[in-house]
Design a protein around this motif. Structure first.
Motif, PDB file in Angstrom:
ATOM      1  N   ALA A   1       0.830  -1.204   0.000  1.00 53.34           N
ATOM      2  CA  ALA A   1       0.000   0.000   0.000  1.00 53.34           C
ATOM      3  C   ALA A   1       0.871   1.262   0.000  1.00 53.34           C
ATOM      4  O   ALA A   1       0.543   2.255  -0.663  1.00 53.34           O
ATOM      5  CB  ALA A   1      -0.930  -0.007   1.216  1.00 53.34           C
ATOM      6  N   GLU A   2       1.994   1.217   0.728  1.00 55.12           N
ATOM      7  CA  GLU A   2       2.894   2.382   0.766  1.00 55.12           C
ATOM      8  C   GLU A   2       3.524   2.619  -0.598  1.00 55.12           C
ATOM      9  O   GLU A   2       3.652   3.764  -1.061  1.00 55.12           O
ATOM     10  CB  GLU A   2       3.978   2.154   1.818  1.00 55.12           C
ATOM     11  CG  GLU A   2       4.988   3.298   1.933  1.00 55.12           C
ATOM     12  CD  GLU A   2       4.326   4.613   2.335  1.00 55.12           C
ATOM     13  OE1 GLU A   2       3.298   4.559   3.042  1.00 55.12           O
ATOM     14  OE2 GLU A   2       4.849   5.678   1.947  1.00 55.12           O
ATOM     15  N   VAL A   3       3.906   1.546  -1.269  1.00 57.46           N
ATOM     16  CA  VAL A   3       4.462   1.678  -2.614  1.00 57.46           C
ATOM     17  C   VAL A   3       3.417   2.271  -3.561  1.00 57.46           C
ATOM     18  O   VAL A   3       3.712   3.149  -4.382  1.00 57.46           O
ATOM     19  CB  VAL A   3       4.957   0.307  -3.126  1.00 57.46           C
ATOM     20  CG1 VAL A   3       5.290   0.369  -4.621  1.00 57.46           C
ATOM     21  CG2 VAL A   3       6.179  -0.145  -2.339  1.00 57.46           C
ATOM     22  N   ALA A   4       2.161   1.795  -3.430  1.00 60.55           N
ATOM     23  CA  ALA A   4       1.089   2.320  -4.275  1.00 60.55           C
ATOM     24  C   ALA A   4       0.907   3.821  -4.041  1.00 60.55           C
ATOM     25  O   ALA A   4       0.765   4.595  -4.990  1.00 60.55           O
ATOM     26  CB  ALA A   4      -0.208   1.566  -3.997  1.00 60.55           C
ATOM     27  N   ARG A   5       0.920   4.243  -2.778  1.00 62.76           N
ATOM     28  CA  ARG A   5       0.789   5.679  -2.475  1.00 62.76           C
ATOM     29  C   ARG A   5       1.966   6.447  -3.069  1.00 62.76           C
ATOM     30  O   ARG A   5       1.786   7.553  -3.594  1.00 62.76           O
ATOM     31  CB  ARG A   5       0.722   5.887  -0.960  1.00 62.76           C
ATOM     32  CG  ARG A   5      -0.630   5.572  -0.355  1.00 62.76           C
ATOM     33  CD  ARG A   5      -0.719   6.092   1.086  1.00 62.76           C
ATOM     34  NE  ARG A   5       0.162   5.340   1.979  1.00 62.76           N
ATOM     35  CZ  ARG A   5      -0.204   4.238   2.613  1.00 62.76           C
ATOM     36  NH1 ARG A   5      -1.425   3.741   2.440  1.00 62.76           N
ATOM     37  NH2 ARG A   5       0.629   3.606   3.414  1.00 62.76           N
ATOM     38  N   HIS A   6       3.142   5.894  -2.972  1.00 66.06           N
ATOM     39  CA  HIS A   6       4.326   6.575  -3.528  1.00 66.06           C
ATOM     40  C   HIS A   6       4.188   6.765  -5.035  1.00 66.06           C
ATOM     41  O   HIS A   6       4.627   7.786  -5.581  1.00 66.06           O
ATOM     42  CB  HIS A   6       5.577   5.756  -3.208  1.00 66.06           C
ATOM     43  CG  HIS A   6       6.861   6.354  -3.707  1.00 66.06           C
ATOM     44  ND1 HIS A   6       7.455   7.445  -3.102  1.00 66.06           N
ATOM     45  CD2 HIS A   6       7.645   6.032  -4.770  1.00 66.06           C
ATOM     46  CE1 HIS A   6       8.553   7.760  -3.764  1.00 66.06           C
ATOM     47  NE2 HIS A   6       8.692   6.921  -4.778  1.00 66.06           N
ATOM     48  N   TRP A   7       3.581   5.786  -5.678  1.00 66.68           N
ATOM     49  CA  TRP A   7       3.388   5.879  -7.129  1.00 66.68           C
ATOM     50  C   TRP A   7       2.139   6.685  -7.515  1.00 66.68           C
ATOM     51  O   TRP A   7       1.923   6.977  -8.688  1.00 66.68           O
ATOM     52  CB  TRP A   7       3.271   4.467  -7.717  1.00 66.68           C
ATOM     53  CG  TRP A   7       4.590   3.754  -7.834  1.00 66.68           C
ATOM     54  CD1 TRP A   7       5.841   4.302  -7.755  1.00 66.68           C
ATOM     55  CD2 TRP A   7       4.794   2.351  -8.060  1.00 66.68           C
ATOM     56  NE1 TRP A   7       6.806   3.338  -7.916  1.00 66.68           N
ATOM     57  CE2 TRP A   7       6.193   2.137  -8.110  1.00 66.68           C
ATOM     58  CE3 TRP A   7       3.933   1.260  -8.226  1.00 66.68           C
ATOM     59  CZ2 TRP A   7       6.744   0.867  -8.319  1.00 66.68           C
ATOM     60  CZ3 TRP A   7       4.488   0.007  -8.436  1.00 66.68           C
ATOM     61  CH2 TRP A   7       5.875  -0.182  -8.483  1.00 66.68           C
ATOM     62  N   GLY A   8       1.286   6.979  -6.539  1.00 63.64           N
ATOM     63  CA  GLY A   8       0.066   7.727  -6.838  1.00 63.64           C
ATOM     64  C   GLY A   8      -1.003   6.883  -7.496  1.00 63.64           C
ATOM     65  O   GLY A   8      -1.826   7.407  -8.267  1.00 63.64           O
ATOM     66  N   VAL A   9      -1.002   5.578  -7.198  1.00 62.01           N
ATOM     67  CA  VAL A   9      -2.031   4.685  -7.724  1.00 62.01           C
ATOM     68  C   VAL A   9      -2.610   3.883  -6.560  1.00 62.01           C
ATOM     69  O   VAL A   9      -2.127   3.970  -5.420  1.00 62.01           O
ATOM     70  CB  VAL A   9      -1.446   3.721  -8.783  1.00 62.01           C
ATOM     71  CG1 VAL A   9      -0.874   4.503  -9.962  1.00 62.01           C
ATOM     72  CG2 VAL A   9      -0.353   2.831  -8.170  1.00 62.01           C
ATOM     73  N   ASP A  10      -3.664   3.099  -6.833  1.00 64.88           N
ATOM     74  CA  ASP A  10      -4.171   2.223  -5.784  1.00 64.88           C
ATOM     75  C   ASP A  10      -3.384   0.907  -5.813  1.00 64.88           C
ATOM     76  O   ASP A  10      -2.518   0.695  -6.670  1.00 64.88           O
ATOM     77  CB  ASP A  10      -5.678   2.000  -5.933  1.00 64.88           C
ATOM     78  CG  ASP A  10      -6.051   1.401  -7.287  1.00 64.88           C
ATOM     79  OD1 ASP A  10      -5.161   0.852  -7.964  1.00 64.88           O
ATOM     80  OD2 ASP A  10      -7.243   1.486  -7.656  1.00 64.88           O
ATOM     81  N   VAL A  11      -3.717   0.008  -4.884  1.00 62.39           N
ATOM     82  CA  VAL A  11      -2.974  -1.248  -4.771  1.00 62.39           C
ATOM     83  C   VAL A  11      -3.097  -2.068  -6.052  1.00 62.39           C
ATOM     84  O   VAL A  11      -2.123  -2.645  -6.541  1.00 62.39           O
ATOM     85  CB  VAL A  11      -3.470  -2.048  -3.551  1.00 62.39           C
ATOM     86  CG1 VAL A  11      -2.945  -3.482  -3.582  1.00 62.39           C
ATOM     87  CG2 VAL A  11      -3.029  -1.362  -2.262  1.00 62.39           C
ATOM     88  N   THR A  12      -4.291  -2.122  -6.599  1.00 58.67           N
ATOM     89  CA  THR A  12      -4.477  -2.865  -7.844  1.00 58.67           C
ATOM     90  C   THR A  12      -3.611  -2.293  -8.957  1.00 58.67           C
ATOM     91  O   THR A  12      -2.994  -3.031  -9.728  1.00 58.67           O
ATOM     92  CB  THR A  12      -5.956  -2.828  -8.267  1.00 58.67           C
ATOM     93  OG1 THR A  12      -6.751  -3.420  -7.225  1.00 58.67           O
ATOM     94  CG2 THR A  12      -6.171  -3.609  -9.557  1.00 58.67           C
ATOM     95  N   GLY A  13      -3.537  -0.976  -9.015  1.00 62.19           N
ATOM     96  CA  GLY A  13      -2.703  -0.343 -10.031  1.00 62.19           C
ATOM     97  C   GLY A  13      -1.230  -0.648  -9.832  1.00 62.19           C
ATOM     98  O   GLY A  13      -0.485  -0.828 -10.803  1.00 62.19           O
ATOM     99  N   ALA A  14      -0.806  -0.696  -8.566  1.00 64.74           N
ATOM    100  CA  ALA A  14       0.600  -1.018  -8.296  1.00 64.74           C
ATOM    101  C   ALA A  14       0.922  -2.440  -8.746  1.00 64.74           C
ATOM    102  O   ALA A  14       1.980  -2.692  -9.338  1.00 64.74           O
ATOM    103  CB  ALA A  14       0.892  -0.851  -6.803  1.00 64.74           C
ATOM    104  N   VAL A  15       0.008  -3.373  -8.470  1.00 67.08           N
ATOM    105  CA  VAL A  15       0.234  -4.765  -8.894  1.00 67.08           C
ATOM    106  C   VAL A  15       0.257  -4.847 -10.417  1.00 67.08           C
ATOM    107  O   VAL A  15       1.083  -5.559 -11.000  1.00 67.08           O
ATOM    108  CB  VAL A  15      -0.852  -5.687  -8.306  1.00 67.08           C
ATOM    109  CG1 VAL A  15      -0.732  -7.097  -8.880  1.00 67.08           C
ATOM    110  CG2 VAL A  15      -0.744  -5.724  -6.787  1.00 67.08           C
ATOM    111  N   GLU A  16      -0.634  -4.126 -11.054  1.00 67.59           N
ATOM    112  CA  GLU A  16      -0.643  -4.143 -12.523  1.00 67.59           C
ATOM    113  C   GLU A  16       0.680  -3.616 -13.079  1.00 67.59           C
ATOM    114  O   GLU A  16       1.189  -4.124 -14.083  1.00 67.59           O
ATOM    115  CB  GLU A  16      -1.809  -3.307 -13.039  1.00 67.59           C
ATOM    116  CG  GLU A  16      -3.172  -3.954 -12.803  1.00 67.59           C
ATOM    117  CD  GLU A  16      -4.325  -3.061 -13.225  1.00 67.59           C
ATOM    118  OE1 GLU A  16      -5.458  -3.554 -13.238  1.00 67.59           O
ATOM    119  OE2 GLU A  16      -4.080  -1.865 -13.513  1.00 67.59           O
TER     120      GLU A  16
END
Length: 223
Positions: free
Chosen positions: A95-110
């Protein structure tokens, strides 16, 4: 690229402003020429900014030889070897990585599953490969406080690299998932699953990540 002698039997290729793709291209080219018998060397050891050629009969002659070769094109030097790593994306830092990237968790996994990584070099621990392929804008800072124990199989990010912990160890990388794939086994002919030049896919397994689901922190337990 600079060529520097190291001891009596080694030569160091060094880049001031290294690009991972260029270094991988040179590693693949040097390996190819060794296989063809054009380069007499025992070990080719890539790192973040260098490649060490060790076990040379005549380092000065090898330096002249290497300097005469044209720089290889990265696209022509990519290894054909591909390893698909099954990953459960439930890491405590996802979740922290997703926030750093400015996306949600699903977006980070994608994002992570859409990248074809390449093992640039190995180090830190036996079987640990530094995977390149993250765009420069997706680099991830290390954790402010390293964890005293990261479980084996943890898939993690730090800076421009991704990596998978082959064994349990301390670590400050951001944990985004985990895999059951054995990455290092001394009983195998090739103990390390990931060698320099190997292409890697971090393929999702299990249900899609639920952003409301509590994630597992290996140091603290469920939170």
């Amino acid at each position: 690229m600079r060529l520097r002698p190291v001891g009596r039997r080694a030569l160091l290729l060094e880049w001031a402003t290294p690009e991972a793709a260029d270094i991988e291209a040179w590693r693949a080219e040097l390996s190819r020429r060794r296989d063809l018998g054009e380069l007499a060397v025992v070990d080719i050891v890539p790192a973040a900014r260098t490649i060490l050629l060790d076990g040379l009969p005549d380092p000065a002659a090898t330096a002249t030889q290497v300097a005469s070769w044209p720089p290889p094109a990265p696209s022509e030097a990519t290894s054909a070897t591909m390893v698909t790593v099954p990953v459960r994306y439930d890491g405590p830092d996802l979740a922290e990585v997703a926030r750093h990237w400015g996306v949600d968790v699903t977006g980070a996994v994608e994002r992570l599953t859409g990248i074809e990584f390449t093992v640039a070099f190995c180090g830190f621990a036996p079987g640990f490969g530094y995977l390149t392929g993250l765009p420069a804008s997706w680099t991830v800072p290390r954790r402010a406080s390293p964890r005293p124990a990261v479980p084996a199989g943890s898939v993690a990010l730090a800076g421009e690299y991704a990596g998978i912990y082959p064994t349990a160890s301390p670590g400050g990388w951001q944990l985004v998932g985990r895999t059951d794939l054995v990455l290092f086994d001394l009983d195998r002919e090739q103990p390390a699953t990931l060698a320099p030049g190997t292409r890697v896919r971090l393929s999702p397994v299990g249900p899609p990540p639920d952003q409301s689901r509590r994630l597992l922190d290996p140091a603290r337990g469920p939170r």
